[in-house]
Design an enzyme around this catalytic site. Structure first.
Site, PDB file in Angstrom:
ATOM      1  CG  ASP A 264      18.753 -31.333 -11.461  1.00  0.00           C
ATOM      2  OD1 ASP A 264      19.760 -31.535 -12.183  1.00  0.00           O
ATOM      3  OD2 ASP A 264      18.440 -32.079 -10.507  1.00  0.00           O
TER       4      ASP A 264
ATOM      5  CB  CYS B 100      34.236 -27.676 -15.831  1.00  0.00           C
ATOM      6  SG  CYS B 100      32.857 -28.316 -14.869  1.00  0.00           S
TER       7      CYS B 100
ATOM      8  CG  ASN C 269      26.210 -30.917 -12.103  1.00  0.00           C
ATOM      9  OD1 ASN C 269      26.262 -30.035 -12.962  1.00  0.00           O
ATOM     10  ND2 ASN C 269      26.393 -30.678 -10.813  1.00  0.00           N
ATOM     11  CD  GLN C 270      23.720 -36.914 -16.093  1.00  0.00           C
ATOM     12  OE1 GLN C 270      24.075 -38.058 -15.851  1.00  0.00           O
ATOM     13  NE2 GLN C 270      22.604 -36.396 -15.559  1.00  0.00           N
ATOM     14  CB  ALA C 271      29.967 -36.405 -12.050  1.00  0.00           C
TER      15      ALA C 271
ATOM     16  CG  ASP D 117      19.666 -37.454 -13.175  1.00  0.00           C
ATOM     17  OD1 ASP D 117      18.970 -37.489 -14.218  1.00  0.00           O
ATOM     18  OD2 ASP D 117      20.846 -37.830 -13.148  1.00  0.00           O
TER      19      ASP D 117
ATOM     20  CG  ASP E 144      17.124 -33.087  -6.951  1.00  0.00           C
ATOM     21  OD1 ASP E 144      17.830 -32.518  -7.814  1.00  0.00           O
ATOM     22  OD2 ASP E 144      17.319 -34.270  -6.583  1.00  0.00           O
TER      23      ASP E 144
ATOM     24  NE  ARG F 103      30.529 -31.619  -9.573  1.00  0.00           N
ATOM     25  CZ  ARG F 103      29.669 -32.643  -9.516  1.00  0.00           C
ATOM     26  NH1 ARG F 103      29.172 -33.154 -10.629  1.00  0.00           N
ATOM     27  NH2 ARG F 103      29.313 -33.155  -8.366  1.00  0.00           N
ATOM     28  CE  LYS F 104      22.914 -28.802 -12.375  1.00  0.00           C
ATOM     29  NZ  LYS F 104      21.567 -29.373 -12.498  1.00  0.00           N
TER      30      LYS F 104
ATOM     31  CG  HIS G 221      33.765 -31.243 -17.236  1.00  0.00           C
ATOM     32  ND1 HIS G 221      32.967 -30.199 -17.656  1.00  0.00           N
ATOM     33  CD2 HIS G 221      34.486 -31.639 -18.306  1.00  0.00           C
ATOM     34  CE1 HIS G 221      33.212 -29.960 -18.949  1.00  0.00           C
ATOM     35  NE2 HIS G 221      34.119 -30.818 -19.365  1.00  0.00           N
TER      36      HIS G 221
HETATM   37 MG   LIG Z   1      19.066 -33.503  -9.230  1.00  0.00          MG
HETATM   38 ZN   LIG Z   2      31.606 -29.179 -16.542  1.00  0.00          ZN
END
Ligand SMILES: [Mg+2]
Ligand SMILES: [Zn+2]
Length: 205
Positions: A10, A106, A53-55, A12, A135, A109-110, A93
């Site tokens: 991961d 989607c 994930n970059q929402a 971040d 994390d 997305r984890k 997403h």
């Molecule tokens: Mg993280």
């Molecule tokens: Zn996605």
């Protein structure tokens, strides 16, 4: 060539500090010890893949085009310590996003494992011999969904996770450690996925 095992990371809270929607290079700070840890994984012959994930893209905080710029910067910081990420995958997403193009449920997305599956297809990875370090429980769920072993780190959001409540068996959880460097040490990832032929697949650069 046979499929290669990977260590999925991961971003971040594992590789860089979780600055709450980091969308620009000036906000990137490496987690202490993460760069040498990545370098150790490289030397041991793992394919190192970041899945994040970059929402913030779907929420309109930054553009999808800015994400690879941040990743290139992370790559430069890691390279100062000899570390290299072989591939970055991000999910832009979110089902409740503001930006219509990215507002969807989607499969990437984890905790969904779409990014790991895509990486496996594109990089010819052996998921069953791979690891996922994260994390958040959603990181572990994504890893477990593809049969990877998982590790929870205490950096980032991990400090708030009550490890005692985790279903270790369902999450394929190998353990809970302070940070990425400790994960590499504790699980001897620096010795490689397959010690006898690790030298054949490791690249230095
Ligand atoms: Mg993280
Ligand atoms: Zn996605």
């Amino acid at each position: 060539m046979a499929p290669r095992p990977a260590v999925f990371l991961d971003r971040d809270g594992v590789v860089i500090e979780d600055g709450h929607y980091v969308g620009s290079v000036d906000r990137v700070r490496l987690v202490p010890g993460s760069a040498p840890a990545v370098a150790a994984l490289n030397r041991a012959g793992w394919v190192v893949v970041v899945v994040t994930n970059q929402a913030g893209v779907a929420k309109g905080y930054f553009t999808d085009e800015s994400v690879p710029v941040v990743h290139a910067h992370i790559g430069e910081l890691l390279a100062e310590h000899g570390g290299r990420v072989d591939a970055f995958y991000h999910c832009p997403h979110h089902p409740d996003g503001e930006v219509a193009a990215y507002r969807l449920a989607c499969d990437c997305r984890k905790p969904k494992p779409g990014m790991l599956r895509r990486a496996a297809a594109e990089l010819d990875l052996d998921l069953g011999r791979s690891w996922m370090v994260g994390d958040r429980v959603s990181d572990l769920e994504a890893g477990a969904a593809v049969g990877a072993k998982t590790v929870l780190v205490r950096t980032g959001y991990g400090a708030e996770v009550d490890a005692g409540t985790l279903d270790r068996s369902a999450l394929n959880l190998a353990g809970v450690v302070e940070n990425l460097a400790a994960a590499v040490q504790r699980f001897e990832l620096g010795r490689g996925p397959h010690r006898r032929d690790a030298g054949a697949t490791s690249r230095t650069g």
